[in-house]
Design a protein around this motif. Sequence first.
Motif, PDB file in Angstrom:
ATOM      1  N   ALA A 184       0.843  -1.203   0.000  1.00 29.25           N
ATOM      2  CA  ALA A 184       0.000   0.000   0.000  1.00 29.25           C
ATOM      3  C   ALA A 184       0.872   1.243   0.000  1.00 29.25           C
ATOM      4  N   ILE A 185       0.457   2.242  -0.762  1.00 25.90           N
ATOM      5  CA  ILE A 185       1.143   3.531  -0.800  1.00 25.90           C
ATOM      6  C   ILE A 185       0.333   4.520   0.032  1.00 25.90           C
ATOM      7  N   GLY A 186       1.010   5.182   0.947  1.00 24.49           N
ATOM      8  CA  GLY A 186       0.350   6.127   1.833  1.00 24.49           C
ATOM      9  C   GLY A 186       1.258   6.439   3.007  1.00 24.49           C
ATOM     10  N   ASN A 187       0.661   6.888   4.104  1.00 26.72           N
ATOM     11  CA  ASN A 187       1.435   7.246   5.291  1.00 26.72           C
ATOM     12  C   ASN A 187       1.828   5.984   6.058  1.00 26.72           C
ATOM     13  N   PRO A 188       3.120   5.614   6.051  1.00 29.77           N
ATOM     14  CA  PRO A 188       3.554   4.384   6.731  1.00 29.77           C
ATOM     15  C   PRO A 188       3.259   4.385   8.226  1.00 29.77           C
ATOM     16  N   VAL A 189       3.356   5.543   8.848  1.00 32.69           N
ATOM     17  CA  VAL A 189       3.108   5.646  10.289  1.00 32.69           C
ATOM     18  C   VAL A 189       1.645   5.326  10.598  1.00 32.69           C
ATOM     19  N   SER A 190       0.733   5.890   9.812  1.00 31.42           N
ATOM     20  CA  SER A 190      -0.696   5.642  10.027  1.00 31.42           C
ATOM     21  C   SER A 190      -1.021   4.164   9.833  1.00 31.42           C
ATOM     22  N   PHE A 191      -0.444   3.558   8.778  1.00 30.82           N
ATOM     23  CA  PHE A 191      -0.673   2.134   8.525  1.00 30.82           C
ATOM     24  C   PHE A 191      -0.234   1.292   9.725  1.00 30.82           C
ATOM     25  N   THR A 192       0.983   1.574  10.205  1.00 26.18           N
ATOM     26  CA  THR A 192       1.550   0.795  11.311  1.00 26.18           C
ATOM     27  C   THR A 192       0.731   0.949  12.583  1.00 26.18           C
ATOM     28  N   GLU A 193       0.382   2.195  12.914  1.00 28.15           N
ATOM     29  CA  GLU A 193      -0.386   2.448  14.132  1.00 28.15           C
ATOM     30  C   GLU A 193      -1.750   1.778  14.077  1.00 28.15           C
ATOM     31  N   ASN A 194      -2.370   1.760  12.904  1.00 27.98           N
ATOM     32  CA  ASN A 194      -3.699   1.158  12.766  1.00 27.98           C
ATOM     33  C   ASN A 194      -3.638  -0.355  12.903  1.00 27.98           C
ATOM     34  N   LEU A 195      -2.744  -0.994  12.162  1.00 22.81           N
ATOM     35  CA  LEU A 195      -2.702  -2.457  12.123  1.00 22.81           C
ATOM     36  C   LEU A 195      -2.127  -3.075  13.387  1.00 22.81           C
ATOM     37  N   LEU A 196      -1.191  -2.384  14.042  1.00 21.34           N
ATOM     38  CA  LEU A 196      -0.536  -2.952  15.213  1.00 21.34           C
ATOM     39  C   LEU A 196      -1.054  -2.382  16.534  1.00 21.34           C
ATOM     40  N   ALA A 197      -2.144  -1.644  16.475  1.00 20.32           N
ATOM     41  CA  ALA A 197      -2.775  -1.169  17.698  1.00 20.32           C
ATOM     42  C   ALA A 197      -3.319  -2.370  18.473  1.00 20.32           C
ATOM     43  N   GLU A 199      -6.185  -3.167  19.260  1.00 21.62           N
ATOM     44  CA  GLU A 199      -7.381  -3.687  18.598  1.00 21.62           C
ATOM     45  C   GLU A 199      -7.201  -3.771  17.085  1.00 21.62           C
ATOM     46  N   GLY A 200      -5.978  -3.540  16.583  1.00 20.41           N
ATOM     47  CA  GLY A 200      -5.714  -3.576  15.154  1.00 20.41           C
ATOM     48  C   GLY A 200      -5.833  -4.980  14.580  1.00 20.41           C
ATOM     49  N   TYR A 201      -6.090  -5.063  13.279  1.00 20.07           N
ATOM     50  CA  TYR A 201      -6.307  -6.381  12.678  1.00 20.07           C
ATOM     51  C   TYR A 201      -5.015  -7.185  12.593  1.00 20.07           C
ATOM     52  N   GLY A 202      -3.899  -6.519  12.444  1.00 24.00           N
ATOM     53  CA  GLY A 202      -2.621  -7.233  12.439  1.00 24.00           C
ATOM     54  C   GLY A 202      -2.363  -7.895  13.788  1.00 24.00           C
ATOM     55  N   THR A 203      -2.664  -7.165  14.862  1.00 15.25           N
ATOM     56  CA  THR A 203      -2.519  -7.722  16.213  1.00 15.25           C
ATOM     57  C   THR A 203      -3.467  -8.905  16.407  1.00 15.25           C
ATOM     58  N   LYS A 204      -4.681  -8.772  15.894  1.00 10.72           N
ATOM     59  CA  LYS A 204      -5.674  -9.845  16.019  1.00 10.72           C
ATOM     60  C   LYS A 204      -5.179 -11.116  15.331  1.00 10.72           C
ATOM     61  N   LEU A 205      -4.634 -10.990  14.128  1.00  9.80           N
ATOM     62  CA  LEU A 205      -4.139 -12.164  13.405  1.00  9.80           C
ATOM     63  C   LEU A 205      -2.985 -12.822  14.164  1.00  9.80           C
ATOM     64  N   ARG A 206      -2.097 -12.018  14.694  1.00 12.09           N
ATOM     65  CA  ARG A 206      -0.969 -12.567  15.455  1.00 12.09           C
ATOM     66  C   ARG A 206      -1.459 -13.324  16.688  1.00 12.09           C
ATOM     67  N   ASN A 207      -2.469 -12.778  17.335  1.00 15.99           N
ATOM     68  CA  ASN A 207      -3.015 -13.443  18.525  1.00 15.99           C
ATOM     69  C   ASN A 207      -3.639 -14.783  18.175  1.00 15.99           C
ATOM     70  N   PHE A 212       2.070 -12.844  10.558  1.00 12.30           N
ATOM     71  CA  PHE A 212       1.814 -11.481  10.092  1.00 12.30           C
ATOM     72  C   PHE A 212       3.063 -10.642  10.320  1.00 12.30           C
ATOM     73  N   SER A 213       3.633 -10.130   9.225  1.00 10.81           N
ATOM     74  CA  SER A 213       4.809  -9.257   9.331  1.00 10.81           C
ATOM     75  C   SER A 213       4.624  -8.078   8.387  1.00 10.81           C
ATOM     76  N   MET A 214       5.283  -6.999   8.705  1.00 10.23           N
ATOM     77  CA  MET A 214       5.159  -5.811   7.860  1.00 10.23           C
ATOM     78  C   MET A 214       6.410  -4.954   7.971  1.00 10.23           C
ATOM     79  N   LYS A 215       6.677  -4.223   6.895  1.00 13.39           N
ATOM     80  CA  LYS A 215       7.814  -3.303   6.900  1.00 13.39           C
ATOM     81  C   LYS A 215       7.482  -2.086   6.058  1.00 13.39           C
ATOM     82  N   THR A 216       7.980  -0.948   6.496  1.00  8.08           N
ATOM     83  CA  THR A 216       7.736   0.296   5.775  1.00  8.08           C
ATOM     84  C   THR A 216       8.862   0.542   4.777  1.00  8.08           C
TER      85      THR A 216
END
Length: 244
Positions: A184-197, A199-207, A212-216
């Motif tokens: 995805a192209i956009g604000n990397p900080v916003s993406f990271t904060e949203n998915l790894l919050a 209640e974020g969906y990335g955190t949910k998948l990891r749980n 689930f891995s990601m890099k900016t």
Amino acid sequence: MKKITFFVLCIFIGITMVVAVRSVGGRMVYVSAKSLEDYRTQIKAEKIEVEKLKAVLKTTEGKLKSYTGGSAAEDEINEKKLIEDLSKDLIFYKMASGNQKVSGAGISIKIDDGTKDIEKGEDVNNVLVHDEDIIEIINSLNTCNAEAISVNGQRVTARSSITCNGYTIKINDRVYARPFVIKAIGNPVSFTENLLAPEGYGTKLRNYGVKFSMKTSDKIVIKPLAEPQTEIYMTVVKEGAKKK
């Protein structure tokens, strides 16, 4: 002193009740503080959107004014400017529609089925990647104003379809196997904060145990649609045209 404190406390409670209660259809309904904050956020967002539309309208009116009237020499200059502006608009709309290769700062996400041991009574589907997982991540990215998204190299637009196809996922009628790489192209900080919050969906998948891995990155490259989208039934409605 105690009487004064009690009196002030009563006034505070009264004001709080007035704010927290509203009338709906003749009934008094409790409105939580979170709902009030959500309303304020929504109103603020809509005000920002109105200001953006006003700016677009002003810019468009300015363009229209610059293209009309003047001498023959001015008309020639205006014609060249019009062609340049139309060329810029064409590139913009190709980018927005997914028909243009684009690059920019963003994020790359990789998700795959989990490999942890399944406990007794646990649903094995919890550690598998499903089409709804891809859709939820895309929705999270769009919430953060993603400007372009792809899954395993396939450009995703508002008209894209994502469905489960056995152990694979079908995107725009093309089948892809795991692991799934979402860019995805956009604000990397916003993406990271949203998915790894929390209640974020990335955190949910990891749980759940899903990998689930990601890099900016400062340069995420996203290819155009494999097959340009065409309009068969849709036509332009001219201003002032009578409705049938």
